[in-house]
Design an enzyme around this catalytic site. Structure first.
Site, PDB file in Angstrom:
ATOM      1  N   THR A 184       0.610  -1.102  -0.093  1.00 36.71           N
ATOM      2  CA  THR A 184      -0.025  -0.080   0.116  1.00 36.71           C
ATOM      3  C   THR A 184       1.150   1.230  -0.043  1.00 36.71           C
ATOM      4  O   THR A 184       0.706   2.288  -0.676  1.00 36.71           O
ATOM      5  CB  THR A 184      -0.782   0.044   1.309  1.00 36.71           C
ATOM      6  OG1 THR A 184      -1.887  -1.095   1.103  1.00 36.71           O
ATOM      7  CG2 THR A 184      -1.842   1.358   1.127  1.00 36.71           C
ATOM      8  N   ASP A 185       1.860   1.359   0.822  1.00 40.06           N
ATOM      9  CA  ASP A 185       2.689   2.398   0.979  1.00 40.06           C
ATOM     10  C   ASP A 185       3.455   2.689  -0.472  1.00 40.06           C
ATOM     11  O   ASP A 185       3.562   3.839  -0.759  1.00 40.06           O
ATOM     12  CB  ASP A 185       3.868   2.282   1.944  1.00 40.06           C
ATOM     13  CG  ASP A 185       3.219   2.397   3.456  1.00 40.06           C
ATOM     14  OD1 ASP A 185       2.047   3.017   3.479  1.00 40.06           O
ATOM     15  OD2 ASP A 185       3.807   1.985   4.197  1.00 40.06           O
ATOM     16  N   ILE A 186       4.019   1.784  -1.110  1.00 41.09           N
ATOM     17  CA  ILE A 186       4.691   1.728  -2.282  1.00 41.09           C
ATOM     18  C   ILE A 186       3.692   2.086  -3.382  1.00 41.09           C
ATOM     19  O   ILE A 186       4.099   3.111  -4.457  1.00 41.09           O
ATOM     20  CB  ILE A 186       5.333   0.383  -2.611  1.00 41.09           C
ATOM     21  CG1 ILE A 186       6.257  -0.033  -1.623  1.00 41.09           C
ATOM     22  CG2 ILE A 186       6.070   0.492  -4.122  1.00 41.09           C
ATOM     23  CD1 ILE A 186       7.563   0.899  -1.617  1.00 41.09           C
TER      24      ILE A 186
END
Length: 417
Positions: free
Chosen positions: A185-187
């Protein structure tokens, strides 16, 4: 500030192209942890100057996210902060805010992952910077959509994977839901923010206007779920956990061989399926004649393929046969196994940078996956080791903002830097 010629009038005959696409752009990155750092690393890879704002004393939280460590910093931090400079700055202090305003006045892009009420409290919101630098591109990210009832709610990669529907369709159907094995999700959100920044750069070069860009972990993750979301919105069908199978393609899963090893086989066309059946001596029965029928009878099909492979095939022979017939397959490898493969090593997907700061007795270098972009007329930045905490503080204050050494020492004694 650096200004490229308008994209509407630029031609290679009249203006030489920069070796690095973002050379001359300056980014002030006040984000913490992963999302912003991944995006600003990509900008640095393309030639931008990235100045990372860190809290005095502690720095970015990911510096401590280990083991493993190299020197004082975690390999987690090292992975996403190459090619940057670091300045420590107490944003809660009046003098710290003054310094940040000075940096913003000389920047092209400002990045932050503070939630809206924190940005407002710290006086670092877009409106606070507009008068200082009207052409500024302000890129922000938080857990949930801005202007929503949860805009100030804390969120992490794991919680968004759980909420977005991602974990609902990931894992064994008879067991627990699983998160993806890394902070996907962060990437994905970092890449989404990066796309917005690049779009805003094009807009500014055409119009001279800066602007505010915002996204959230939930929006970016939901967007990335693509056909999973469409299945519900447009087909009123939910994706449930299917282990390693694919809801729209069969056979497409992990199988076990006679020597008790695993192999992934993905067959997306009828002709590929017929070739696979010819290899493993399996009958193409009526219920397997089309992909939709194979999906309908997926459980039976997977069990039949598994039974044949466990009974008749060792992995090395199966690999050879499928390679000859161009069947999509792969062994399941760790990163170590992948990068130690001679064929993979020959592709040059990793690079080394010598280091004193992060040297060990065994290794005097850091190694990275290279940026996956390839340009025909532009270069990417040469790999440089990440900065130590506050490594460039004095240099930035002196060279960009004109502070003398006495003023810098005074700021340090007050804990501002």
């Amino acid at each position: 500030m650096f200004k490229y010629p308008s994209v509407r009038t630029f031609t290679s005959q009249t203006q030489p192209q920069s070796k690095k696409i973002l050379e001359g752009y300056r980014i002030i990155d006040a984000s913490r942890i992963l999302v912003g750092a991944f995006g600003s690393m990509m900008l640095a890879d393309m030639g931008a100057e990235v100045i990372k704002i860190e809290q005095p004393g502690m720095g970015d939280e990911t510096r401590k996210w280990g083991p493993p460590f190299r020197g004082k910093d975690s390999t987690y931090f090292i992975s996403i902060n190459r090619n940057k400079k670091s300045i420590t700055l107490d944003l809660k202090s009046e003098e710290g805010l003054k310094i940040l305003n000075g940096l913003v006045s000389k920047a092209d892009i400002f990045m932050t992952n503070f939630v809206p009420n924190q940005r407002s409290k710290l006086q670092i919101d877009y409106q606070d910077f507009q008068t200082i630098n009207p052409k500024l591109i302000y890129a922000s990210v938080q857990g949930f959509p801005q202007k929503s009832i949860w805009e100030n709610k804390a969120a992490f990669d794991l919680t968004i994977q759980a909420m977005s529907g991602q974990m609902h369709c990931t894992g064994d159907p008879d067991g627990s839901p699983f998160k993806v094995g890394y902070a996907v999700t962060d990437i994905l959100t970092g890449m989404t923010l990066l796309q917005g920044i690049l779009g805003a750069i094009i807009h500014r070069e055409r119009t001279g206007e800066g602007q505010f860009i915002n996204t959230s972990l939930l929006e970016a993750n939901l967007f990335s779920l693509s056909y999973v979301v469409s299945s519900w919105l447009n087909g009123q069908t939910e994706y449930n956990r299917m282990g390693n199978s694919h809801p729209n393609i069969a056979p497409y899963s992990v199988y076990r061989t006679k020597d008790q090893d695993f192999i992934v086989i993905g067959v997306a066309t009828d002709s590929q399926f017929e070739k696979l059946c010819s290899i493993i001596k399996m009958e193409v029965r009526d219920e397997y004649k089309s992909n939709s029928l194979r999906c309908k009878h997926r459980t039976q099909l997977n069990a039949e393929i598994d039974s044949i492979l466990i009974r008749d095939w060792i992995k090395v022979d199966l690999i050879k046969a499928m390679t000859e017939k161009a069947i999509p397959f792969s062994e399941i490898k760790s990163v170590k196994q992948l990068l130690e493969e001679p064929e993979i090593a020959s592709m040059g997907m990793t690079g080394r940078v010598n280091t004193d700061k992060y040297a060990t007795n065994e290794r005097q270098y850091l190694e990275y996956p290279k940026n996956p972009l390839h340009f025909s007329r532009s270069e990417l930045s040469e790999l440089k080791e990440p900065p130590l905490l506050g490594e460039n503080t004095d240099e930035i204050l002196r060279e960009l903002l004109g502070y003398n050494q006495e003023e810098i020492q005074n700021l340090r004694s007050k804990g501002v830097i």
